[in-house]
Design a protein around this motif. Structure first.
Motif, PDB file in Angstrom:
ATOM      1  N   ALA A  84       0.879  -1.164  -0.109  1.00  0.00           N
ATOM      2  CA  ALA A  84      -0.041   0.004   0.066  1.00  0.00           C
ATOM      3  C   ALA A  84       0.923   1.279  -0.059  1.00  0.00           C
ATOM      4  CB  ALA A  84      -0.939   0.147   1.212  1.00  0.00           C
ATOM      5  N   LEU A  85       1.960   1.368   0.628  1.00  0.00           N
ATOM      6  CA  LEU A  85       2.886   2.375   0.814  1.00  0.00           C
ATOM      7  C   LEU A  85       3.665   2.645  -0.616  1.00  0.00           C
ATOM      8  CD1 LEU A  85       3.490   4.834   2.392  1.00  0.00           C
ATOM      9  CD2 LEU A  85       5.253   3.376   3.766  1.00  0.00           C
ATOM     10  N   VAL A  86       4.062   1.288  -1.355  1.00  0.00           N
ATOM     11  CA  VAL A  86       4.685   1.603  -2.639  1.00  0.00           C
ATOM     12  C   VAL A  86       3.546   2.209  -3.425  1.00  0.00           C
ATOM     13  CG1 VAL A  86       5.438   0.279  -4.285  1.00  0.00           C
ATOM     14  CG2 VAL A  86       6.246  -0.383  -1.912  1.00  0.00           C
ATOM     15  N   ALA A  87       2.276   1.579  -3.416  1.00  0.00           N
ATOM     16  CA  ALA A  87       1.417   2.332  -4.226  1.00  0.00           C
ATOM     17  C   ALA A  87       1.078   3.823  -4.017  1.00  0.00           C
ATOM     18  CB  ALA A  87       0.010   1.365  -4.236  1.00  0.00           C
ATOM     19  N   ALA A  88       1.261   4.130  -2.641  1.00  0.00           N
ATOM     20  CA  ALA A  88       1.093   5.542  -2.374  1.00  0.00           C
ATOM     21  C   ALA A  88       2.264   6.466  -2.954  1.00  0.00           C
ATOM     22  CB  ALA A  88       1.032   5.893  -0.757  1.00  0.00           C
ATOM     23  N   ARG A 111      -4.273  -5.660  -7.103  1.00  0.00           N
ATOM     24  CA  ARG A 111      -4.423  -6.316  -6.066  1.00  0.00           C
ATOM     25  C   ARG A 111      -5.346  -5.490  -4.834  1.00  0.00           C
ATOM     26  NH1 ARG A 111       0.481  -8.370  -6.674  1.00  0.00           N
ATOM     27  NH2 ARG A 111       1.511  -7.083  -5.000  1.00  0.00           N
ATOM     28  N   LEU A 112      -4.590  -4.139  -4.763  1.00  0.00           N
ATOM     29  CA  LEU A 112      -4.897  -3.279  -3.646  1.00  0.00           C
ATOM     30  C   LEU A 112      -6.352  -2.934  -4.201  1.00  0.00           C
ATOM     31  CD1 LEU A 112      -1.838  -1.397  -3.150  1.00  0.00           C
ATOM     32  CD2 LEU A 112      -2.964  -2.770  -1.715  1.00  0.00           C
ATOM     33  N   ARG A 150      -8.680  -4.580  -5.857  1.00  0.00           N
ATOM     34  CA  ARG A 150      -9.752  -5.608  -5.379  1.00  0.00           C
ATOM     35  C   ARG A 150      -9.720  -5.819  -3.944  1.00  0.00           C
ATOM     36  NH1 ARG A 150      -7.491  -8.633 -10.240  1.00  0.00           N
ATOM     37  NH2 ARG A 150      -5.952  -9.328  -8.785  1.00  0.00           N
ATOM     38  N   GLN A 151      -8.789  -5.724  -3.258  1.00  0.00           N
ATOM     39  CA  GLN A 151      -8.892  -5.785  -1.855  1.00  0.00           C
ATOM     40  C   GLN A 151      -9.769  -4.610  -1.148  1.00  0.00           C
ATOM     41  OE1 GLN A 151      -5.046  -5.477   0.312  1.00  0.00           O
ATOM     42  NE2 GLN A 151      -5.841  -5.133   2.298  1.00  0.00           N
ATOM     43  N   SER A 152      -9.647  -3.443  -1.683  1.00  0.00           N
ATOM     44  CA  SER A 152     -10.451  -2.087  -1.206  1.00  0.00           C
ATOM     45  C   SER A 152     -11.779  -2.309  -1.670  1.00  0.00           C
ATOM     46  CB  SER A 152      -9.634  -0.985  -1.868  1.00  0.00           C
ATOM     47  OG  SER A 152      -8.649  -0.508  -1.365  1.00  0.00           O
ATOM     48  N   LEU A 153     -12.104  -3.038  -2.796  1.00  0.00           N
ATOM     49  CA  LEU A 153     -13.625  -3.090  -3.110  1.00  0.00           C
ATOM     50  C   LEU A 153     -14.004  -4.379  -2.285  1.00  0.00           C
ATOM     51  CD1 LEU A 153     -13.227  -2.818  -7.206  1.00  0.00           C
ATOM     52  CD2 LEU A 153     -14.101  -1.228  -5.528  1.00  0.00           C
ATOM     53  N   SER A 154     -13.444  -5.239  -2.067  1.00  0.00           N
ATOM     54  CA  SER A 154     -14.103  -6.310  -1.061  1.00  0.00           C
ATOM     55  C   SER A 154     -14.308  -6.095   0.335  1.00  0.00           C
ATOM     56  CB  SER A 154     -13.124  -7.494  -1.314  1.00  0.00           C
ATOM     57  OG  SER A 154     -11.922  -7.406  -0.697  1.00  0.00           O
ATOM     58  N   ASP A 155     -13.643  -4.966   0.788  1.00  0.00           N
ATOM     59  CA  ASP A 155     -13.636  -4.350   2.237  1.00  0.00           C
ATOM     60  C   ASP A 155     -14.995  -3.832   2.555  1.00  0.00           C
ATOM     61  OD1 ASP A 155     -11.095  -5.443   2.576  1.00  0.00           O
ATOM     62  OD2 ASP A 155      -9.942  -3.371   2.961  1.00  0.00           O
TER      63      ASP A 155
END
Length: 182
Positions: free
Chosen positions: A42-46, A174-175, A177-182
């Motif tokens: 998540a921090l790499v993405a940020a 991946r991030l 999909r993870q956010s959408l499923s939360d």
């Protein structure tokens, strides 16, 4: 994903606000630095996406360099929130505040900023007063924002060799999909 890729290939290919790299090169360097430091995905993405706010909203990076705060950290975080959770968006939102914070609490930090970053610091409010710095330090994403800020300042090397945007697509997917499923 297509929209993010398009930003890197179009607006991102432009000059980066007085720095010796393009905006895309800057963001890709920040992501590579985060990855090398062992940051979580998540921090790499940020780090990769921290300056997308220069491309959105009424005010742009050109307005920032002309003396009007474009509030790109908020604009970018708000835009990214349609796909990502707070672990990506909040460090993006706080990366300008982290510069102001570090200039207030870390001796010598201001002197290490690029000339363009020193200029934008003034437009963005200057170093934080002590009370504001205390509130910032207590924020749950302050440490991530400070780490992102340090990579941000280092990510201005015109000779750096870094992976292309495609390198990060699986991580971003991946991030999302993870956010959408939360």
């Amino acid at each position: 994903m297509d929209e993010l890729r398009r930003l890197f290939e179009s607006e991102g290919a432009r000059e980066y606000l007085g720095e010796p790299v393009t905006q895309a090169e800057h963001m890709l360097q920040a992501a590579a630095l985060a990855e090398r430091a062992g940051a979580p995905d998540a921090l790499v993405a940020a780090a990769l996406l921290h300056d997308v706010g220069h491309f959105h909203g009424v005010l742009t990076g050109a307005d920032l360099m002309a003396g009007t705060d474009n509030r790109h950290s908020d604009t970018g975080a708000d835009w990214l929130a349609q796909w990502f959770g707070p672990e990506v968006c909040e460090p993006v939102r706080l990366h300008v505040a982290a510069k102001r914070y570090l200039c207030a609490v870390e001796p010598g930090y201001h002197d290490r900023l690029s000339e363009a970053s020193k200029y934008t610091l003034g437009v963005q409010g200057g170093p934080m007063p002590a009370e504001e710095a205390q509130r910032f330090a207590a924020h749950p994403y302050a440490a991530d924002a400070v780490a992102l800020r340090r990579w941000d300042e280092q990510a201005k090397d015109p000779s750096a060799v870094v992976p292309a945007f495609a390198r990060y697509q699986d991580l971003l997917q991946r991030l999302i999909r993870q956010s959408l499923s939360d």
